[in-house]
Motif scaffolding. Sequence first.
Motif, PDB file in Angstrom:
ATOM      1  N   TYR A 175      53.456  -7.092  13.923  1.00 20.52           N
ATOM      2  CA  TYR A 175      54.887  -6.793  13.755  1.00 20.52           C
ATOM      3  C   TYR A 175      55.742  -8.034  14.040  1.00 20.52           C
ATOM      4  O   TYR A 175      56.712  -8.314  13.330  1.00 20.52           O
ATOM      5  N   ASP A 233      46.409  -7.401  17.132  1.00 23.24           N
ATOM      6  CA  ASP A 233      46.850  -6.040  17.393  1.00 23.24           C
ATOM      7  C   ASP A 233      48.168  -5.790  16.654  1.00 23.24           C
ATOM      8  O   ASP A 233      48.780  -6.699  16.093  1.00 23.24           O
ATOM      9  N   THR A 234      48.601  -4.545  16.677  1.00 28.14           N
ATOM     10  CA  THR A 234      49.776  -4.147  15.891  1.00 28.14           C
ATOM     11  C   THR A 234      51.024  -4.905  16.327  1.00 28.14           C
ATOM     12  O   THR A 234      51.829  -5.337  15.489  1.00 28.14           O
ATOM     13  N   LYS A 259      59.392  -3.636  10.447  1.00 27.10           N
ATOM     14  CA  LYS A 259      58.132  -2.929  10.652  1.00 27.10           C
ATOM     15  C   LYS A 259      58.106  -1.553   9.985  1.00 27.10           C
ATOM     16  O   LYS A 259      57.037  -0.991   9.755  1.00 27.10           O
ATOM     17  N   TYR A 264      46.745  -1.364   9.455  1.00 27.72           N
ATOM     18  CA  TYR A 264      45.675  -0.740  10.224  1.00 27.72           C
ATOM     19  C   TYR A 264      44.906  -1.851  10.967  1.00 27.72           C
ATOM     20  O   TYR A 264      44.547  -2.864  10.365  1.00 27.72           O
ATOM     21  N   THR A 265      44.702  -1.624  12.245  1.00 32.61           N
ATOM     22  CA  THR A 265      43.984  -2.635  13.052  1.00 32.61           C
ATOM     23  C   THR A 265      42.714  -2.032  13.630  1.00 32.61           C
ATOM     24  O   THR A 265      42.709  -0.900  14.115  1.00 32.61           O
TER      25      THR A 265
END
Length: 440
Positions: free
Chosen positions: A113, A108-109, A123, A129-130
Amino acid sequence: MKLGIAGPQEPGEKIIQIIKREFHQIEPVALTYRTYLEAPSLIAPQQPFLDVILFAGATPLSYAEKHIKQTIPWEFVPRSGSALLRVLLSIALLNKYDICRLSSDLYDTAQLYEAYEEIGINKDRLQIYTAKPLPQANDFADYVCAFHEQHYECNRVSCCITALSSVHERLTAKKIPCFRVDPTADVIRQTLHKLQLNYLLQVSQQSQIVAVYLRIDASHEYSLLNDNEYQYIIDKTNVTREIYLFAQRIQAAVIEVGLREFLLFSTKQMLENVTNNYEKIDLLPAVRKNTSSTLSAGVGYGKTAQEAKINAGIGMERAGKAGGDTAFIVYSGNQIIGPIRSYDINQPANTNPKIDQKFLAVSEKTGISVNTVFQIYSLVKQQGKNRFTTAELAELTGVTLRTMNRIVAKLTLHGFCCEVGKRVLANSGRPSRIIEICIP
């Protein structure tokens, strides 16, 4: 420990190499598939022969959970930050792709990060894009491929990262730069260590000593058993037989404690399997059905055999206070489950505790006194046979032959005895009938 390794060929071989090199107590079994959609059909027939299954990733495990029943422990190699950093380093070393512009289907994002912060990239510089996680969908691989392809063709990303071998193959075939994230050797080692410890803990728990304390419930002060010492001993022998039969089933060691108590030591796994997790303790109804007695039972758990014994004793006392013919389970920390009864709690209670019900039923049907019925029943047990002449019965019971003939006639009328032959006892006179006693 027999470990099934479910995954594509390349990561599966890596796991097996580490096992053969460092984990000699583990026997690896390769469950290789091309796509995770094959995982359920591959795993289902192998589960009965394995101790644990290790999936190469979370996606095949989630998909398998939807399609087949888990009967042994399942685990997957986690997606670690170190594996992500390794693949980012590989991309950067090519000096061809911008690691700040990529698409991902496994992190995930927030995780991405965090990894970039580890290498000093803020970041604000990232264009990432996830994919939405849908591992249980049959078309998940198609969805992921379309996701990466769309972002690449729109020039939003320079490359993509994935954990799915099938996605990696399909995107690479389309000349889309795709990098597969495989677990590092260190993460695999940590996962294997965790599996070993969990397996050993499970085996230890299954082998935990459990004590079963049993007491033959005291017969009522007016019970017929109290008037016949021989019959009391016969009944206790029958109860003991049922206890030893049960002990054999749970492979327990038996210690007879005093005249009416028994202590059994077995294992948690064996006892819970035989009793179906205490839903049905067959020993209680077996004693109730086949003897004139009942049992109070306590099952005790503990960190030591002594603690298990003490807890079993607490359970037995609880069962006795609850009226007997029941059991209580006592765990460590004084957690108690019960009562577990051998009969329907809604059935009517014994309305005449002064008279044993089995003999009362025969007495009411035949019109013969309960004491006489019990006396004849005891003779059968005492003599070790159920066939007598009427003359023998008269002599053994201390009544006249005429009286015994009347008793036999009443028993025969209601099916509690029958004539099976005749016997001549003297040189003259009528032959004496041979009677077979059928009192249950």
